[in-house]
Design a protein around this motif. Structure first.
Motif, PDB file in Angstrom:
ATOM      1  N   THR A 262       0.975  -1.179   0.274  1.00 28.10           N
ATOM      2  CA  THR A 262       0.150   0.038  -0.088  1.00 28.10           C
ATOM      3  C   THR A 262       0.975   1.074  -0.028  1.00 28.10           C
ATOM      4  O   THR A 262       2.106   1.229   0.240  1.00 28.10           O
ATOM      5  CB  THR A 262      -0.897  -0.008   1.279  1.00 28.10           C
ATOM      6  N   GLY A 263       0.046   2.505  -0.191  1.00 25.68           N
ATOM      7  CA  GLY A 263       0.970   3.616  -0.313  1.00 25.68           C
ATOM      8  C   GLY A 263       1.644   3.989   1.265  1.00 25.68           C
ATOM      9  O   GLY A 263       2.849   4.414   1.200  1.00 25.68           O
ATOM     10  N   ALA A 264       0.755   3.703   2.426  1.00 21.46           N
ATOM     11  CA  ALA A 264       1.677   3.941   3.677  1.00 21.46           C
ATOM     12  C   ALA A 264       2.791   2.897   3.622  1.00 21.46           C
ATOM     13  O   ALA A 264       3.957   3.443   4.324  1.00 21.46           O
ATOM     14  CB  ALA A 264       0.580   3.599   4.579  1.00 21.46           C
ATOM     15  N   MET A 265       2.887   1.624   3.432  1.00 22.47           N
ATOM     16  CA  MET A 265       3.940   0.844   3.390  1.00 22.47           C
ATOM     17  C   MET A 265       5.327   1.506   2.771  1.00 22.47           C
ATOM     18  O   MET A 265       6.216   1.406   3.176  1.00 22.47           O
ATOM     19  CB  MET A 265       3.707  -0.724   2.905  1.00 22.47           C
ATOM     20  N   ALA A 266       4.800   2.012   1.514  1.00 26.25           N
ATOM     21  CA  ALA A 266       5.823   2.352   0.554  1.00 26.25           C
ATOM     22  C   ALA A 266       6.417   3.545   1.254  1.00 26.25           C
ATOM     23  O   ALA A 266       7.915   3.593   1.219  1.00 26.25           O
ATOM     24  CB  ALA A 266       5.445   3.045  -0.892  1.00 26.25           C
ATOM     25  N   VAL A 267       5.836   4.490   1.921  1.00 28.80           N
ATOM     26  CA  VAL A 267       6.499   5.538   2.596  1.00 28.80           C
ATOM     27  C   VAL A 267       7.460   5.110   3.644  1.00 28.80           C
ATOM     28  O   VAL A 267       8.390   5.478   3.904  1.00 28.80           O
ATOM     29  CB  VAL A 267       5.304   6.414   3.184  1.00 28.80           C
ATOM     30  N   VAL A 268       6.803   4.083   4.443  1.00 31.33           N
ATOM     31  CA  VAL A 268       7.515   3.507   5.592  1.00 31.33           C
ATOM     32  C   VAL A 268       8.894   2.891   5.061  1.00 31.33           C
ATOM     33  O   VAL A 268      10.058   3.051   5.754  1.00 31.33           O
ATOM     34  CB  VAL A 268       6.912   2.498   6.391  1.00 31.33           C
ATOM     35  N   VAL A 269       8.655   1.942   3.815  1.00 34.32           N
ATOM     36  CA  VAL A 269       9.961   1.633   3.259  1.00 34.32           C
ATOM     37  C   VAL A 269      11.084   2.602   2.867  1.00 34.32           C
ATOM     38  O   VAL A 269      12.222   2.419   3.169  1.00 34.32           O
ATOM     39  CB  VAL A 269       9.729   0.617   2.171  1.00 34.32           C
ATOM     40  N   VAL A 270      10.468   3.623   2.325  1.00 32.34           N
ATOM     41  CA  VAL A 270      11.438   4.600   1.767  1.00 32.34           C
ATOM     42  C   VAL A 270      12.204   5.174   2.882  1.00 32.34           C
ATOM     43  O   VAL A 270      13.422   5.433   2.848  1.00 32.34           O
ATOM     44  CB  VAL A 270      10.898   5.580   0.853  1.00 32.34           C
ATOM     45  N   VAL A 271      11.426   5.695   4.000  1.00 29.57           N
ATOM     46  CA  VAL A 271      11.974   6.400   5.068  1.00 29.57           C
ATOM     47  C   VAL A 271      13.220   5.468   5.607  1.00 29.57           C
ATOM     48  O   VAL A 271      14.294   5.721   6.141  1.00 29.57           O
ATOM     49  CB  VAL A 271      11.021   6.623   6.279  1.00 29.57           C
ATOM     50  N   ALA A 272      12.780   4.030   5.947  1.00 28.61           N
ATOM     51  CA  ALA A 272      13.504   3.192   6.423  1.00 28.61           C
ATOM     52  C   ALA A 272      15.028   3.103   5.647  1.00 28.61           C
ATOM     53  O   ALA A 272      16.074   3.015   6.011  1.00 28.61           O
ATOM     54  CB  ALA A 272      13.062   1.589   6.403  1.00 28.61           C
ATOM     55  N   VAL A 273      14.872   3.035   4.308  1.00 31.02           N
ATOM     56  CA  VAL A 273      15.889   2.779   3.487  1.00 31.02           C
ATOM     57  C   VAL A 273      16.837   4.238   3.538  1.00 31.02           C
ATOM     58  O   VAL A 273      18.270   4.337   3.591  1.00 31.02           O
ATOM     59  CB  VAL A 273      15.641   2.730   2.015  1.00 31.02           C
ATOM     60  N   VAL A 274      16.221   5.657   3.455  1.00 31.80           N
ATOM     61  CA  VAL A 274      16.960   6.588   3.786  1.00 31.80           C
ATOM     62  C   VAL A 274      17.662   6.833   5.008  1.00 31.80           C
ATOM     63  O   VAL A 274      18.934   7.138   5.102  1.00 31.80           O
ATOM     64  CB  VAL A 274      16.068   7.939   3.700  1.00 31.80           C
ATOM     65  N   ALA A 275      17.159   6.200   6.005  1.00 34.95           N
ATOM     66  CA  ALA A 275      17.656   5.903   7.341  1.00 34.95           C
ATOM     67  C   ALA A 275      18.938   5.178   7.233  1.00 34.95           C
ATOM     68  O   ALA A 275      20.051   5.470   7.746  1.00 34.95           O
ATOM     69  CB  ALA A 275      16.642   5.544   8.421  1.00 34.95           C
ATOM     70  N   ALA A 276      18.930   3.953   6.677  1.00 32.89           N
ATOM     71  CA  ALA A 276      20.031   2.997   6.418  1.00 32.89           C
ATOM     72  C   ALA A 276      20.919   3.759   5.596  1.00 32.89           C
ATOM     73  O   ALA A 276      22.356   3.462   5.911  1.00 32.89           O
ATOM     74  CB  ALA A 276      19.441   1.867   5.718  1.00 32.89           C
ATOM     75  N   VAL A 277      20.761   4.511   4.735  1.00 31.26           N
ATOM     76  CA  VAL A 277      21.942   5.356   3.959  1.00 31.26           C
ATOM     77  C   VAL A 277      22.308   6.228   5.011  1.00 31.26           C
ATOM     78  O   VAL A 277      23.659   6.387   4.881  1.00 31.26           O
ATOM     79  CB  VAL A 277      21.392   5.977   2.611  1.00 31.26           C
TER      80      VAL A 277
END
Lengths: 821, 159
Positions: free
Chosen positions: A641-656
């Motif tokens: 879903t859209g919400a999941m996509a947002v969460v995943v993007v934030v997680a990836v940004v945090a990882a970087v």
């Protein structure tokens, strides 16, 4: 559950369909009883003090009676019985009863009775009685185990147990440096040899598997001996396997050049020397040679095959070298130790010859040597105890003070020297016979066999005469008053002397009762009858005459020979095998000083790198070896879903962002953002339990990190390129291993059956009584799985948590106490 | 360990603000209540022994961080070693509870760690109460997690 094999016993006149098998309970009891006795020994010492020796003797007596009972079944009681041990690995505890096993078992329990009785007198005012009796009883159990083991793995286990108990007994006086180093030497040599032997055993088991069913059961292997020899030959493993097993036997039985531990082992209390280092433990090696003889030796003779070349040569070499060393000994126990190695050489040589007479020599000398050498050790203990010295040059004319002991020693020495008609003469005659027959049949260089046999026997005669002369001649004034030995010490020596005389008087009776069956167990195929030949002019008799004649002449020059040998050995230390052992032992610390700093850097990051890296690489290699296909997720977008996509993007940004964090604190906080995003993701995919756990753990870890971080330096300095590449590579490998693991382990979904079962079973059934057992009865399937369906897993996990806490506690407290090296 | 004489003026000051301390005073009891609720309701709703345990530890950690180690030690009037000893006893006890809860069904003829559910009828207020024996096991898990994590945190915190 009890299994039994139909074991073909040579000379068996039973119909083949009769299941020959010894009674399981009795056989097991023989082996287990001494161990039970060992456990109770400290209590016996507490209640009975020094008289605990009689308790141990009673245990040995019961074992002797059980062995006699096993023997009383005759042919019907021979064979292999087994108890299942680890059924999932096809490992059984097999016990095998035959003539050879009974001979060794008789020695272990019989000499045990005498030695325990003797100990009651000898160990007067000695420290560590509880340890002494417990270890000695455990040793007796291990030795009975070696004798009765029907399976190579069981044999190995008992074999190493005898090494360990010998180590403890040699090091009995833990305050004495020489005693400690002697114990270590015996352990290093015998255990190292045992490991060689284990490799040999594994090769044998593997070979059996190649040519048929894999097995370690000795009787099954011997039954299939020809095909196993063929399979070994086919794989080019015959000589390596034989050599590996021979190394085990040679180290245990103190064959050249591994003989060096035996004289040092004389640091042990004398009863131990008599029991372990003459009558029983050192016999384990020759026992193994006899036990595997029908496996390695073909039934139809090539007179000199690999077996004979290896073992007859080794035995004769040992016999001669150690007999010469016995002549240069200065201490009576040292003399007896070298003499023991020499006689073990004789037995190995006997079994080494393919001739029937060789096996007869080996089997008969096992009994003879145990009788006269144990008697001599007990005599040596009496002399040391009552005369206060063990130096050969100080001792003479002891018969005036201890006439009975003198008589025992004289009889035993006559037997040891091989003077007709004493018992040792017969076994030596068989050896001469085998050596002569082999040389006669083969010719050429094989004539070395009888020549070396006679050469070694001359020295045997010389040191035997020297030992006997301790009791004869004029007593030197310096010796002072010598006490008479107490009855507890004298009686066992007299009993063994009496045994020597009994064998001397009726050799054929002993052959029929004990030695003959032992002999037939060492012969491939059918054994012929074993009878003592009448005394008549024959090549072996001539060889005996030459031995005695030359020995008598050489003895006249004993002092010059003794001094000369000592001078040569002092001038040429490289002739002593000890120098090589000491050199090897000195190399070890040098090697550790070199290896340890390379492995133990003391830097946490290098340990972490090797542990994590090794785990990841092993996992990846495991997948590669198992040929796991990497599943490609096909439905990535489905359910996102859209919400999941947002969460995943934030997680990836945090990882970087973690990679680029300017400080530790910033890095940890960024990492925690990643963790929290995961928790939110769990909420979005309807996993509230996971989300809760993730959040709480994330919080806790964050706090822990912050607690630790303020202790770390804020700035490590610029990382060099090499380290960046190395750490980066490690990170990539670990990441890849984890990703692959997740992909592989989630790919195999058991099409919902498991989930359906769990979610059905976890909740409450619609109709239910007041008590439910089969159902979880909880609305939260995750928790029901944790506490009910997989409760044992959870128990294991909380144990791990508790262990981790204990580990932290110990590590931190130990550092405070300065217990780190 | 600080004795009354050489304490600073405000003993548990530790450079934390009044706001942080006040909030902690309010939050810690609520957190502990929530943790116990998670433990008790775990069988039917999200929660369970492990989560409840970790949350309890989080509450303790809050006290440690805001008030410092000495506060807890002084409050229970014991030495730091005794405190760690109590934590250690806690996880040992927790393991024992979990183990015994597994052994009891064996005495009654079942298998190790068999769990049952009882229904007690005719109770005031509840009318029917469902009691899962798994709660005993979960309590063991809870105690073990709390004890073990507190040992680790207390030891690391002392450093």
């Amino acid at each position: 559950m009890v299994l039994s094999w139909l074991s073909k016993t040579p000379k068996s006149d039973l119909p083949l369909d009769v299941l020959v098998t010894p009674p399981l309970v009795t056989t097991l009891a023989v082996v287990l009883l001494p161990f039970a006795g060992a456990v109770l020994a400290p209590f016996a010492v507490r209640f009975a003090g020094e008289r605990a020796g009689y308790y141990a003797a009673a245990v040995a007596l019961v074992c002797l009676a059980l062995v006699a009972r096993l023997a009383s079944f005759g042919e019907a009681g021979r064979g292999t019985v087994a108890v299942e041990w680890l059924p999932s690995l096809d490992v059984v505890l097999a016990l095998h009863v035959d003539g050879l096993a009974l001979l060794i078992a008789f020695l272990a329990s019989g000499v045990g009775v005498l030695v325990f009785t003797y100990s009651a007198g000898y160990m007067h005012d000695e420290p560590g009685l509880a340890k002494y009796y417990a270890t000695l009883l455990a040793f007796m159990g291990s030795m009975l185990g070696v004798a009765l083991a029907g399976d190579l793995i069981a044999l190995f286990v008992f074999w190493e147990l005898t090494s360990v108990s010998s180590f403890l007994l040699i090091g009995h006086y833990t305050d004495t440096a020489s005693s400690v180093s002697a114990a270590r030497k015996s352990l290093v040599i015998t255990v190292a040899g045992g490991l060689f032997m284990l490799v040999g055993f594994l090769l044998l088991g593997w070979t059996a598997g190649v040519s048929g069913e894999q097995t370690y059961v000795i009787s099954a292997l011997v039954e299939r001996a020809p095909e196993i020899r063929e399979a070994l030959d086919g794989a080019g493993l015959f000589l390596p396997t034989l050599a590996l097993v021979a190394v085990g036997a040679a180290t245990k039985s103190a064959q050249v050049p591994a003989h060096i531990w035996l004289p040092d082992a004389m640091e042990a209390p004398t009863p131990v020397s008599a029991f372990l280092h003459s009558a029983t433990m050192v016999k384990a090696g020759v026992y193994l040679v006899g036990r595997l003889r029908p496996l390695f030796l073909p039934e139809s003779l090539p007179h000199v095959g690999n077996w004979t070349l290896l073992l007859a040569a080794l035995g004769l070499l040992t016999m001669s070298v150690t007999a010469i060393l016995a002549v240069q000994a200065v201490d009576i126990k040292e003399l007896l130790a070298y003499s023991t190695a020499s006689h073990l050489g004789l037995i190995v040589a006997g079994f080494g010859f393919a001739e029937a007479a060789g096996a007869e020599a080996g089997a008969f000398h096992v009994l003879n040597h145990a009788a006269f050498k144990a008697a001599l050790f007990l005599v040596a203990g009496i002399v040391a105890h009552e005369a206060g010295t063990r130096r050969i040059e100080n001792l003479r004319g002891l018969r005036h003070d201890m006439p009975v002991t003198a008589a025992v020693a004289t009889v035993a020495c006559l037997s040891m020297a091989g003077i007709p008609p004493f018992s040792g003469f017969y076994s030596k005659e068989f050896l001469f016979d085998a050596a002569y027959e082999t040389a006669h049949a083969v010719g050429g260089a094989a004539w070395m066999f009888p020549a070396v046999a006679v050469f070694g026997s001359v020295f045997t005669f010389v040191y035997s005469a020297k030992f006997a002369m301790l009791f004869w001649g004029k007593k030197p004034d310096a010796l002072g008053h010598v006490h008479r030995p107490p009855l507890a010490m004298l009686a066992p020596a007299v009993a063994l002397g009496g045994l020597v005389l009994a064998i001397t008087a009726a050799p054929q009776a002993f052959v029929d009762a004990i030695v003959g069956p032992a002999y037939s167990a060492t012969v491939p195929g059918d054994a012929h009858g074993f009878s003592i030949p009448a005394l008549k002019l024959s090549p072996p008799l001539v060889m005996s005459a030459v031995t005695v004649g030359t020995g008598a002449v050489v003895y006249q020059a004993y002092d010059r020979l003794h001094d000369g040998l000592r001078e040569v050995l002092t001038a040429q230390p490289r002739l002593r095998a000890n120098i090589w052992y000491d050199g090897a032992m000195a190399t070890l610390p040098w090697l550790s000083r070199w290896v340890t700093p390379a492995v133990q850097t003391g830097l946490l990051r290098s340990y972490a790198a090797s542990v994590v890296g090794a785990t990841a690489v092993l996992a990846l290699l495991g997948y590669a070896a198992a040929g796991v296909a990497l599943p490609v997720p096909t439905s990535v977008g489905a359910g996102l879903t859209g919400a999941m996509a947002v969460v995943v993007v934030v997680a990836v940004v945090a990882a970087v962002g973690v990679l680029d964090a300017p400080s530790h604190v910033a890095g940890v906080l960024t990492l925690s953002v990643l963790g929290s995003m995961l928790a939110i993701l769990y909420v979005l995919v309807d996993a509230p339990d996971l989300a809760l756990t993730q959040l709480v753990v994330e919080t806790l870890v964050l706090v822990l990190f912050l607690l630790v971080l303020h202790r770390l330096p804020a700035f490590y300095g610029d990382a060099d390129r090499g380290r960046v590449v190395r750490d980066g590579a490690l990170a990539v490998v670990v990441g890849a291993a984890v990703s692959v693991t997740v992909l592989v382990s989630t790919a195999a979904s058991p099409n919902g059956a498991l989930a359906r079962y769990l979610s059905e079973r976890a909740g409450l059934p619609t109709d239910h009584g007041s008590v439910l057992v089969d159902w979880g009865g909880g609305g939260n399937a995750v928790n029901v799985i944790l506490v009910d369906f997989r409760g044992i897993d959870t128990l294991g996990e909380i144990s791990v948590v508790a262990m981790a806490a204990l580990a932290v506690l110990t590590l931190i407290r130990m550092r405070d106490r300065g217990e780190t090296p | 360990m600080s004795s009354p004489e050489d304490r600073p003026r405000s003993p548990y000051d530790r450079r934390t603000t009044v706001i942080a301390r006040t909030v902690t005073r309010l939050v810690v009891p609520i957190t502990l209540m929530t943790a116990v609720a998670l433990l008790l309701q775990g069988h039917n709703l999200p929660g369970g022994g492990f989560i409840g345990g970790v949350l309890t530890v989080a509450a303790f950690v809050l006290v440690y961080v805001i008030f410092g180690v000495e506060y807890l030690v002084d409050t229970v009037n014991a030495s730091g070693d005794r405190l760690v000893g109590a934590y250690r006893a806690l996880f040992a006890f927790g393991l024992a509870v979990a183990l015994v809860s597994g052994l009891v069904p064996m005495v009654l003829g079942g298998e190790f760690l068999t769990q049952a559910v009882f229904f007690i009828h005719d109770l005031p207020l509840y009318s029917e109460l469902e009691v899962a024996t798994a709660l005993a096991f979960d309590l063991g898990v809870y105690l073990t997690v709390v004890g073990a994590l507190l040992v680790i945190i207390a030891e690391v915190g002392y450093e």
